[in-house]
Scaffold this active site. Sequence first.
Site, PDB file in Angstrom:
ATOM      1  N   LYS A 291       0.863  -1.197   0.000  1.00 15.15           N
ATOM      2  CA  LYS A 291       0.000   0.000   0.000  1.00 15.15           C
ATOM      3  C   LYS A 291       0.886   1.228   0.000  1.00 15.15           C
ATOM      4  O   LYS A 291       1.998   1.205   0.511  1.00 15.15           O
ATOM      5  CB  LYS A 291      -0.876   0.004   1.257  1.00 15.15           C
ATOM      6  CG  LYS A 291      -2.099   0.881   1.127  1.00 15.15           C
ATOM      7  CD  LYS A 291      -3.161   0.157   0.329  1.00 15.15           C
ATOM      8  CE  LYS A 291      -4.501   0.823   0.381  1.00 15.15           C
ATOM      9  NZ  LYS A 291      -5.558  -0.142   0.025  1.00 15.15           N
TER      10      LYS A 291
HETATM   11  N1  GLU Z   1      -7.336   0.067  -3.031  1.00 11.72           N
HETATM   12  C1  GLU Z   1      -8.146  -1.070  -3.292  1.00 11.72           C
HETATM   13  C2  GLU Z   1      -8.189  -1.988  -2.098  1.00 11.72           C
HETATM   14  O1  GLU Z   1      -7.979  -1.570  -0.997  1.00 11.72           O
HETATM   15  C3  GLU Z   1      -7.745  -1.793  -4.565  1.00 11.72           C
HETATM   16  C4  GLU Z   1      -6.373  -2.345  -4.583  1.00 11.72           C
HETATM   17  C5  GLU Z   1      -5.966  -2.869  -5.939  1.00 11.72           C
HETATM   18  O2  GLU Z   1      -6.781  -2.957  -6.836  1.00 11.72           O
HETATM   19  O3  GLU Z   1      -4.783  -3.202  -6.059  1.00 11.72           O
HETATM   20  O4  GLU Z   1      -8.511  -3.149  -2.204  1.00 11.72           O
END
Ligand code: GLU
Length: 421
Positions: free
Chosen positions: A111
């Site tokens: 993240k």
């Molecule tokens: N930000 C989204 C999540 O928390 C999507 C992450 C992604 O598609 O890599 O799942």
Amino acid sequence: MTTISLEQEINPWEAQEARFDFAARKLNLEEGLWKLLRMPAREIIVHFPVAMDDGRIEIFTGFRVQHSIARGPGKGGVRYSPEVTLDEVRALASWMTWKCAVVNIPFGGAKGGVICDPKKMSQSELERVTRRYTSEIIDFIGPEKDVLAPDMNTNDQTMAWIMDTYSMHMGHTVTSVVTGKPLNIGGSRGRMEATGRGVQVICDESMRYLEMPIDGCRVIIQGFGNVGSNAALLLMERGYKIIGIAEKDGGLLNPNGIEIHQLLEYKRRNNTILGFRNAEAVPSDELLVSECEILIPAATENVITSRNADQIKARIIVEGANGPTTAVADDILAEKRIFIMPDILANAGGVTASYFEWVQDRQGYFWKEAVVNEQMETILRDSFEDVIRYAEAHNVNNRIAAYMLAIDRVAITIRQRGIYA
Ligand code: GLU
């Protein structure tokens, strides 16, 4: 139960750790793997300059945390917010590891975040922040290393800038470094709605499992951004009755159901849901604890805490957001026998469609929207079954079951690969 302060309760990293430890103990996870998976593998912190529109130079702080790359490249979004902290990004990175493992797609977890307030920035300032952040972490990202995606306050345009910056450094176009891109530069059909669609699938599965009728089922949704609004629309079309929508600045209630197309149009024109005529204005806190069958927190962390958990009246909670429920609130909700569909399953539709986008980019062959939706729905339904099976077999709640399933899958991979030393 040990007493902890509210500050500890709402620290997402501690919330993640509490569930991880509990699930790891239940699994009898060996100590070495326990210690390994408890910590992120890599944490990158960057402080970088950006020239603002008025000529000033501002310094921004950004993070990228890669929790695990055992099952594949790191995968996860990037969020922009004045409230971003390292602990939050760490927690979100580990949730991505568990989420990708729950739906059994070949990614680890990562993240990113930048401390900034996008509401106070122009498009060109946002573009410069995005490009410089990308160049600061460029050695650590890539289609085989770590694949970025949208999260809070970032979108397909942000992804286009990241993709372009990365590509300029590589000397050729590399679409698969990010997912959630615009369609004509390697995005996938269905990705934009995928998280909301996944929430709808998990609502359907929960209703089927609990033998409750969908028709007229009352739903309250907190958050009307990408996840909340798409979930609301799809659920309404399936026959659910969306009686409440809560946003940061206030909420709406209509016991006969809110017409979501109209509300979307209203929000597009006014930039808020407040003032919408076909519903009554109600404070958001009140909506969270109002009568309904399904409550969907679809905005941010720490919405259901020790302060309001005992007043929740929903029968089912489906977590569209990451980390909306604290570990202390979990215990209270368990006592009330509320059926919780945890974030790492309920909002996994987004990353599942991201996986399809990555696959399509690498193949250079793009799928029809129906194919994306169908494959995503199959994966979510199977994962729902897997989580329920774990919950029943180990006599734990759905959240702990999802963690156990995920930890088990990651642990199997690490045992097979062995420890390189
Ligand atoms: N930000 C989204 C999540 O928390 C999507 C992450 C992604 O598609 O890599 O799942």
